[in-house]
Each structure stands twice: as C-alpha cells, then as structure tokens.
Design a protein around this motif. Sequence first.
Motif, PDB file in Angstrom:
ATOM      1  N   HIS A 150       0.834  -1.207   0.000  1.00 55.57           N
ATOM      2  CA  HIS A 150       0.000   0.000   0.000  1.00 55.57           C
ATOM      3  C   HIS A 150       0.869   1.258   0.000  1.00 55.57           C
ATOM      4  N   LEU A 151       1.810   1.253  -0.932  1.00 52.00           N
ATOM      5  CA  LEU A 151       2.710   2.394  -1.123  1.00 52.00           C
ATOM      6  C   LEU A 151       2.563   3.012  -2.511  1.00 52.00           C
ATOM      7  N   LEU A 152       2.550   2.203  -3.550  1.00 56.64           N
ATOM      8  CA  LEU A 152       2.600   2.735  -4.913  1.00 56.64           C
ATOM      9  C   LEU A 152       1.387   3.575  -5.273  1.00 56.64           C
ATOM     10  N   GLU A 153       0.245   3.313  -4.646  1.00 54.29           N
ATOM     11  CA  GLU A 153      -0.945   4.122  -4.944  1.00 54.29           C
ATOM     12  C   GLU A 153      -0.813   5.557  -4.446  1.00 54.29           C
ATOM     13  N   HIS A 154       0.173   5.804  -3.588  1.00 55.87           N
ATOM     14  CA  HIS A 154       0.413   7.151  -3.074  1.00 55.87           C
ATOM     15  C   HIS A 154       1.320   7.970  -3.997  1.00 55.87           C
ATOM     16  N   LEU A 155       1.797   7.363  -5.078  1.00 53.90           N
ATOM     17  CA  LEU A 155       2.797   7.991  -5.932  1.00 53.90           C
ATOM     18  C   LEU A 155       2.317   8.076  -7.378  1.00 53.90           C
ATOM     19  N   ALA A 181      13.339  -1.407  -5.107  1.00 54.53           N
ATOM     20  CA  ALA A 181      13.035  -2.608  -4.330  1.00 54.53           C
ATOM     21  C   ALA A 181      13.783  -3.820  -4.889  1.00 54.53           C
ATOM     22  N   ILE A 182      13.823  -3.920  -6.212  1.00 55.46           N
ATOM     23  CA  ILE A 182      14.538  -5.033  -6.844  1.00 55.46           C
ATOM     24  C   ILE A 182      16.031  -4.954  -6.539  1.00 55.46           C
ATOM     25  N   ARG A 183      16.577  -3.744  -6.540  1.00 54.32           N
ATOM     26  CA  ARG A 183      18.000  -3.573  -6.190  1.00 54.32           C
ATOM     27  C   ARG A 183      18.280  -4.046  -4.774  1.00 54.32           C
ATOM     28  N   LEU A 184      17.353  -3.786  -3.876  1.00 54.57           N
ATOM     29  CA  LEU A 184      17.558  -4.053  -2.459  1.00 54.57           C
ATOM     30  C   LEU A 184      17.264  -5.503  -2.068  1.00 54.57           C
ATOM     31  N   ALA A 185      16.587  -6.251  -2.952  1.00 50.52           N
ATOM     32  CA  ALA A 185      16.126  -7.596  -2.611  1.00 50.52           C
ATOM     33  C   ALA A 185      17.110  -8.668  -3.071  1.00 50.52           C
ATOM     34  N   ARG A 186      17.403  -9.599  -2.199  1.00 52.51           N
ATOM     35  CA  ARG A 186      18.199 -10.762  -2.589  1.00 52.51           C
ATOM     36  C   ARG A 186      17.333 -11.820  -3.261  1.00 52.51           C
ATOM     37  N   ARG A 187      16.072 -11.946  -2.795  1.00 55.68           N
ATOM     38  CA  ARG A 187      15.262 -13.065  -3.265  1.00 55.68           C
ATOM     39  C   ARG A 187      13.892 -12.650  -3.814  1.00 55.68           C
ATOM     40  N   ARG A 188      13.214 -11.705  -3.187  1.00 62.82           N
ATOM     41  CA  ARG A 188      11.817 -11.468  -3.541  1.00 62.82           C
ATOM     42  C   ARG A 188      11.410 -10.029  -3.282  1.00 62.82           C
ATOM     43  N   VAL A 189      10.541  -9.523  -4.160  1.00 62.94           N
ATOM     44  CA  VAL A 189       9.883  -8.228  -3.968  1.00 62.94           C
ATOM     45  C   VAL A 189       8.380  -8.473  -3.950  1.00 62.94           C
ATOM     46  N   VAL A 190       7.705  -7.891  -2.967  1.00 63.26           N
ATOM     47  CA  VAL A 190       6.258  -8.035  -2.840  1.00 63.26           C
ATOM     48  C   VAL A 190       5.615  -6.645  -2.862  1.00 63.26           C
ATOM     49  N   VAL A 191       4.731  -6.437  -3.837  1.00 66.61           N
ATOM     50  CA  VAL A 191       3.987  -5.185  -3.960  1.00 66.61           C
ATOM     51  C   VAL A 191       2.509  -5.489  -3.745  1.00 66.61           C
ATOM     52  N   ALA A 192       1.856  -4.722  -2.891  1.00 65.14           N
ATOM     53  CA  ALA A 192       0.410  -4.846  -2.703  1.00 65.14           C
ATOM     54  C   ALA A 192      -0.226  -3.479  -2.880  1.00 65.14           C
ATOM     55  N   VAL A 193      -1.340  -3.440  -3.605  1.00 64.33           N
ATOM     56  CA  VAL A 193      -2.053  -2.190  -3.859  1.00 64.33           C
ATOM     57  C   VAL A 193      -3.555  -2.437  -3.752  1.00 64.33           C
ATOM     58  N   PRO A 194      -4.324  -1.407  -3.388  1.00 57.51           N
ATOM     59  CA  PRO A 194      -5.780  -1.548  -3.471  1.00 57.51           C
ATOM     60  C   PRO A 194      -6.221  -1.437  -4.924  1.00 57.51           C
ATOM     61  N   PHE A 195      -7.307  -2.104  -5.259  1.00 60.85           N
ATOM     62  CA  PHE A 195      -7.940  -1.907  -6.560  1.00 60.85           C
ATOM     63  C   PHE A 195      -9.055  -0.884  -6.376  1.00 60.85           C
ATOM     64  N   GLU A 196      -8.889   0.286  -6.985  1.00 67.36           N
ATOM     65  CA  GLU A 196      -9.855   1.376  -6.853  1.00 67.36           C
ATOM     66  C   GLU A 196     -10.218   1.917  -8.235  1.00 67.36           C
TER      67      GLU A 196
END
Length: 232
Positions: free
Chosen positions: A157-162, A174-189
């Motif tokens: 619930h970050l990308l919807e603010h940008l 996020a991909i740069r900072l992750a060794r294994r996985r990136v998880v993005v969650a957003v509301p559908f509005e």
Amino acid sequence: MIGLARLDNDLAGWLDRTLVVPGVLPPERFEEAFVAIVTSGAPDPEEAWLAFYRNTLDALRGEPEPGGTNAELKPVHERAEELAVGSVLELGSCFGFLALRLAQAGHEVTATDLVPGTVGLLDRMAPRLGLAVDTVVADARHVPLPDGHADTVFAVHLLEHLPAEEGKAVLAEAIRLARRRVVVAVPFEQLPNETWGHVTTFDAGALHRLGEETGLPFEVSEHHGGWLVVDR
C-alpha cells in the motif's frame, strides 16, 4: 478525551466516514485531527501512542471490528506474512504495523519511511512492545542501503500514493535491495482515495505491465486488492 482502550487504527476509518466524507473535515486536515485525537487519550502522549500500537496489533492478530480499517488491513498483512522469506525490508512503512507483525513472526526487519516523525514513533514504540525493528528515514526511490540488503522487500500500500513513474522507480529500487523477492500490494480502486493520499489507481493489467518491465519472473494475484510478487 478518548479512552485508551478505544485507541486503535480504526480511528482513521471513523474519521473518514464521519468527518471527511460528509465534508466536515477537509482531507488535508485529516492527519492533524488523527494525531490530536490519539494524543488526547492520555496525559502523556507516548502512553497514548503505546496504547494505539498495542490495541491495533491485537486487533490485526485477533477479530477486528467488521467494516473498520483494521478489518481491511488484517487479510493484507496475513498475506504479506505468508510471502515473507528470510530477512525483510519494508518501504513506506508508515506506523510500521506490518514491520512489527513480521518481527513478531521472527523475521529480521528493517522499516523505512519518508516521514521522520513516523519513523521516530516506530523507533520508540518497537522496544516498548518487546520487538526489534531497525528504522531508516528514506525516500523509497533512493534508499541508503546496499544492494541485496534483505531477502524480501515489501512495498505494501505504497505505490498508490505515488505518480505512476515514481512507482516504477520504487519498484526498481526494491529489486536492487532484494536478494530473493519483492512483494507489492495495492488496493484496486476506480478512483484514488483522497483521504488516504492516493493518486494512482491499479488493476490486474497495470500490475502485469509493472511485472513485465522488471524482466524477472513474476506473479500477479488478487487478495483484498492486487499483489505483484517478483522473484529473483
């Protein structure tokens, strides 16, 4: 003054429904009103914030009031915990409820947010809750941490603010900072929720396009909103 037992994150939804939506409180005054109500809960504002944190974490782990903010967050945080692998970095952590939940689950956690006051609050509350969370004040597009800092990087619930282009920059970071996985969650509005500071809307197609731009294996799913999981 609101009683300490009633202080939790459902206050945000109550303010929205009863004051913002009817037009009594302008959206730009929401945060000011929220902080004023929480800190009125005890003579010592720190004790009021501690009650707010404890009550919210208990609600998110238990049975939150139907229709409240905690009831909306609970399944999102449960899904995020299922997806966490190894050490964790959360971008845009706000109050840090997800970071604290993951610390409770035994993960090594770093939480970042752009707002120094919010980061400082989490930094003070975590040890009082008996939890270890490292905190960093940082713009999610430029985090002062090394490549591969954590196994799993969350942007919940970050990308919807940008704006859309800034959201892409956050995903790249996020991909740069992750060794294994990136998880993005957003509301559908259909329309961005102005009270919560949303400026961009998402659907499954938009998440697919984001995933395709990474050039990495990814999955898109729906669970109380949309999820993009990118695995390195």
